[in-house]
Design an enzyme around this catalytic site. Structure first.
Site, PDB file in Angstrom:
ATOM      1  N   ARG A   1      42.030  38.909  42.141  1.00 30.62           N
ATOM      2  CA  ARG A   1      41.748  40.052  41.432  1.00 30.62           C
ATOM      3  C   ARG A   1      41.891  41.236  41.790  1.00 30.62           C
ATOM      4  O   ARG A   1      42.412  41.304  43.134  1.00 30.62           O
ATOM      5  CB  ARG A   1      40.416  39.763  40.905  1.00 30.62           C
ATOM      6  CG  ARG A   1      39.299  39.146  41.967  1.00 30.62           C
ATOM      7  CD  ARG A   1      38.893  40.316  43.041  1.00 30.62           C
ATOM      8  NE  ARG A   1      38.605  41.444  42.883  1.00 30.62           N
ATOM      9  CZ  ARG A   1      38.951  42.589  43.557  1.00 30.62           C
ATOM     10  NH1 ARG A   1      39.168  42.369  44.788  1.00 30.62           N
ATOM     11  NH2 ARG A   1      38.404  43.761  43.358  1.00 30.62           N
TER      12      ARG A   1
ATOM     13  N   ALA B   1      43.597  45.133  40.151  1.00 26.73           N
ATOM     14  CA  ALA B   1      44.623  45.534  39.303  1.00 26.73           C
ATOM     15  C   ALA B   1      45.944  45.238  40.212  1.00 26.73           C
ATOM     16  O   ALA B   1      46.819  44.212  39.687  1.00 26.73           O
ATOM     17  CB  ALA B   1      44.676  47.063  38.846  1.00 26.73           C
TER      18      ALA B   1
ATOM     19  N   ARG C   1      44.414  38.523  31.452  1.00 29.99           N
ATOM     20  CA  ARG C   1      43.306  39.543  31.878  1.00 29.99           C
ATOM     21  C   ARG C   1      44.083  40.751  31.163  1.00 29.99           C
ATOM     22  O   ARG C   1      44.812  41.263  31.118  1.00 29.99           O
ATOM     23  CB  ARG C   1      43.144  40.000  33.143  1.00 29.99           C
ATOM     24  CG  ARG C   1      42.485  38.750  33.867  1.00 29.99           C
ATOM     25  CD  ARG C   1      41.824  39.112  35.303  1.00 29.99           C
ATOM     26  NE  ARG C   1      40.357  39.727  34.908  1.00 29.99           N
ATOM     27  CZ  ARG C   1      39.885  40.531  35.893  1.00 29.99           C
ATOM     28  NH1 ARG C   1      40.222  40.420  37.179  1.00 29.99           N
ATOM     29  NH2 ARG C   1      38.666  41.065  35.606  1.00 29.99           N
TER      30      ARG C   1
ATOM     31  N   GLN D   1      31.781  42.171  43.553  1.00 32.57           N
ATOM     32  CA  GLN D   1      33.000  42.382  44.412  1.00 32.57           C
ATOM     33  C   GLN D   1      32.553  43.454  45.788  1.00 32.57           C
ATOM     34  O   GLN D   1      33.326  43.368  46.569  1.00 32.57           O
ATOM     35  CB  GLN D   1      34.176  42.933  43.727  1.00 32.57           C
ATOM     36  CG  GLN D   1      34.723  42.279  42.631  1.00 32.57           C
ATOM     37  CD  GLN D   1      34.051  42.303  41.215  1.00 32.57           C
ATOM     38  OE1 GLN D   1      32.765  42.521  41.190  1.00 32.57           O
ATOM     39  NE2 GLN D   1      34.885  42.053  40.268  1.00 32.57           N
TER      40      GLN D   1
ATOM     41  N   ASP E   1      41.930  50.565  37.179  1.00 29.52           N
ATOM     42  CA  ASP E   1      42.513  49.389  36.372  1.00 29.52           C
ATOM     43  C   ASP E   1      43.286  49.967  35.318  1.00 29.52           C
ATOM     44  O   ASP E   1      44.541  49.311  35.140  1.00 29.52           O
ATOM     45  CB  ASP E   1      41.478  48.342  35.742  1.00 29.52           C
ATOM     46  CG  ASP E   1      41.008  47.577  36.896  1.00 29.52           C
ATOM     47  OD1 ASP E   1      40.053  48.155  37.257  1.00 29.52           O
ATOM     48  OD2 ASP E   1      41.360  46.679  36.999  1.00 29.52           O
TER      49      ASP E   1
ATOM     50  N   ASN F   1      37.851  51.565  35.034  1.00 31.02           N
ATOM     51  CA  ASN F   1      37.478  50.771  36.477  1.00 31.02           C
ATOM     52  C   ASN F   1      36.270  49.802  35.940  1.00 31.02           C
ATOM     53  O   ASN F   1      35.713  49.716  35.144  1.00 31.02           O
ATOM     54  CB  ASN F   1      37.415  51.615  37.366  1.00 31.02           C
ATOM     55  CG  ASN F   1      37.407  50.891  38.809  1.00 31.02           C
ATOM     56  OD1 ASN F   1      38.218  50.322  39.104  1.00 31.02           O
ATOM     57  ND2 ASN F   1      36.436  51.289  39.778  1.00 31.02           N
ATOM     58  N   LYS F   2      35.873  49.126  37.158  1.00 26.06           N
ATOM     59  CA  LYS F   2      34.853  48.200  37.218  1.00 26.06           C
ATOM     60  C   LYS F   2      33.542  48.848  36.523  1.00 26.06           C
ATOM     61  O   LYS F   2      33.277  49.836  36.873  1.00 26.06           O
ATOM     62  CB  LYS F   2      34.625  47.669  38.682  1.00 26.06           C
ATOM     63  CG  LYS F   2      33.688  46.644  38.736  1.00 26.06           C
ATOM     64  CD  LYS F   2      33.513  45.447  37.822  1.00 26.06           C
ATOM     65  CE  LYS F   2      35.023  44.816  38.016  1.00 26.06           C
ATOM     66  NZ  LYS F   2      35.297  43.668  37.038  1.00 26.06           N
TER      67      LYS F   2
HETATM   68  O1  MRU Z   1      37.525  42.252  37.907  1.00 28.67           O
HETATM   69  P1  MRU Z   1      38.269  42.819  39.018  1.00 28.67           P
HETATM   70  O2  MRU Z   1      37.718  42.367  40.355  1.00 28.67           O
HETATM   71  O3  MRU Z   1      39.518  42.525  38.871  1.00 28.67           O
HETATM   72  O4  MRU Z   1      38.045  44.463  38.924  1.00 28.67           O
HETATM   73  C1  MRU Z   1      38.757  45.216  39.889  1.00 28.67           C
HETATM   74  C2  MRU Z   1      38.391  46.768  39.798  1.00 28.67           C
HETATM   75  O5  MRU Z   1      37.786  47.274  39.013  1.00 28.67           O
HETATM   76  C3  MRU Z   1      39.105  47.443  40.908  1.00 28.67           C
HETATM   77  O6  MRU Z   1      38.211  48.665  41.231  1.00 28.67           O
HETATM   78  C4  MRU Z   1      40.493  47.979  40.420  1.00 28.67           C
HETATM   79  O7  MRU Z   1      41.259  46.756  39.965  1.00 28.67           O
HETATM   80  C5  MRU Z   1      41.283  48.661  41.469  1.00 28.67           C
HETATM   81  S1  MRU Z   1      41.703  47.706  42.843  1.00 28.67           S
HETATM   82  C6  MRU Z   1      42.864  48.493  43.903  1.00 28.67           C
END
Ligand code: MRU
Length: 355
Positions: A54, A56, A97, A204, A245, A255-256
């Site tokens: 997981r 991006a 995704r 995470q 993302d 983003n998350k």
């Molecule tokens: O659902 P995830 O764990 O894939 O989400 C990840 C994020 O939101 C990260 O902050 C984002 O991908 C940047 S990672 C360098």
């Protein structure tokens, strides 16, 4: 898919060498460090959608490798037929995704290679696609280190930095984006301490950011997501840095889930809010953040922790996995080609088109 026991201190969650791919199962961290081996594009697609891998940039890298696995197994002598089949494989991978644009960016790059070399033999196309997947993997860490060099001057010695989710080595091929900037500041000799939001519901922050910083002895303190405002109000946070993302043309950042809340809190407390992301995360085709597709995930991530039920059976649940932070709340966006601030539309356009 098979399981193999390997451990190193340097975290590179995707190993791709000599046609072999292994990925660290991020669902099991920090309790267990389990590596799986992959040989087909269907297995890679499953690993992305179930979040073995997981983050991006990492899912972009995994998808490129998966596309090559698919390409390798296509049986035809015709380059045109090969390309038709290859497009179908990429369509399966891109559907895993929806929010992180790095996934489609990597697959578009793979398709572009194949499409622009259709005068070559199928064997040459397969060799070229393996090379392209390897290049995408290796370039990612290099890009993150460049981002770190651009971003680290923003972090002063002694800074207490809040981060949300995991934008670290685990979310990339290595080194990380937001955590890459923090690593670069530490490597430059600065005392940096990190406050990690736990990042409900997938945790995470608690499981991954805390794990990867702790094993490198970078000071890290874990908090629940709803504690950030309190710490800001007490003057215990100097800046925020997160990954992304997808970044729309006007600088809005997906983003998350929870990132937007942190950005609003940072604005209220006059705390700089930085985003670190590679150019492959910028999507100039979307005018603003309202057009970014937001993934909704299984309600079980909220109602349960592992097999323990927390919420009443039958309760109505929403589980958007990402949110959008408007660019007006963002102090600067750090990329591998430099920092964008102020007029994001002009700055991002310049960085994407003219580098
Ligand atoms: O659902 P995830 O764990 O894939 O989400 C990840 C994020 O939101 C990260 O902050 C984002 O991908 C940047 S990672 C360098």
């Amino acid at each position: 898919m098979s399981t193999c026991p390997i451990d190193t201190r340097v975290i590179r969650p995707i190993r791709f060498l000599a046609g072999q791919c292994q990925m660290l199962d991020q669902r099991l961290l920090p309790a267990e460090e389990v590596w799986h081996s992959y040989t087909t594009y269907q297995e890679i697609a499953e690993a992305i959608s179930t979040m073995v891998v997981r983050g991006a940039p990492a899912i972009g890298v995994a998808a490129a490798i998966g596309a090559w696995f698919g390409a390798r197994d296509i049986e035809t002598e015709s380059s045109w037929d090969f390309y038709q089949e290859f497009e179908k494989i990429c369509a399966v991978l891109v559907a895993t995704r929806p929010t992180a644009v790095n996934l489609s960016w990597a697959l578009e790059r793979m398709k572009h290679f194949a499409e622009s070399n259709l005068d070559r033999s199928v064997l040459e196309l397969k060799i070229g696609l393996e090379y392209e997947a390897l290049a995408i993997t290796q370039e990612d860490e290099k890009i993150n280190r460049m981002m770190g060099q651009h971003g680290e001057p923003l972090l002063v010695d002694g800074a207490r930095v809040l981060t949300h989710c995991n934008a670290g080595a685990l979310a990339t091929a290595g080194y990380g984006t937001a955590l890459g900037v923090i690593r670069a500041a530490v490597e430059a000799g600065k005392n940096i301490s990190v406050i990690a939001d736990e990042t409900r519901p997938f945790l995470q922050g608690a499981r991954l950011t805390a794990w990867e910083l702790q094993r490198e002895n970078i000071p890290v303190t874990l908090i629940c997501d709803n504690m950030a405002g309190y710490l800001m109000s007490k003057g215990e946070i100097d800046c925020v840095i997160v990954g992304a993302d997808r970044i729309a043309a006007n600088g809005d950042v997906a983003n998350k889930i929870g990132t937007y809340t942190v950005a609003v809190l940072a604005k209220e407390h006059n705390i700089p809010f930085y985003v670190a992301a590679p150019v492959s995360t910028i999507d100039l085709s979307l005018n603003d953040g309202s057009l970014i597709p937001i993934e909704e995930r299984d309600e079980r991530e909220i109602t349960h922790i592992k097999d323990i039920q927390l919420a009443p059976k039958g309760i109505s649940v929403r589980n958007p996995a990402f949110d959008v932070t408007p660019s007006r709340l963002i102090t600067a966006i750090i990329t591998e080609h430099g920092i964008v601030t102020g007029d994001y539309r002009a700055g991002l356009d310049q960085i994407v088109k003219h580098r």
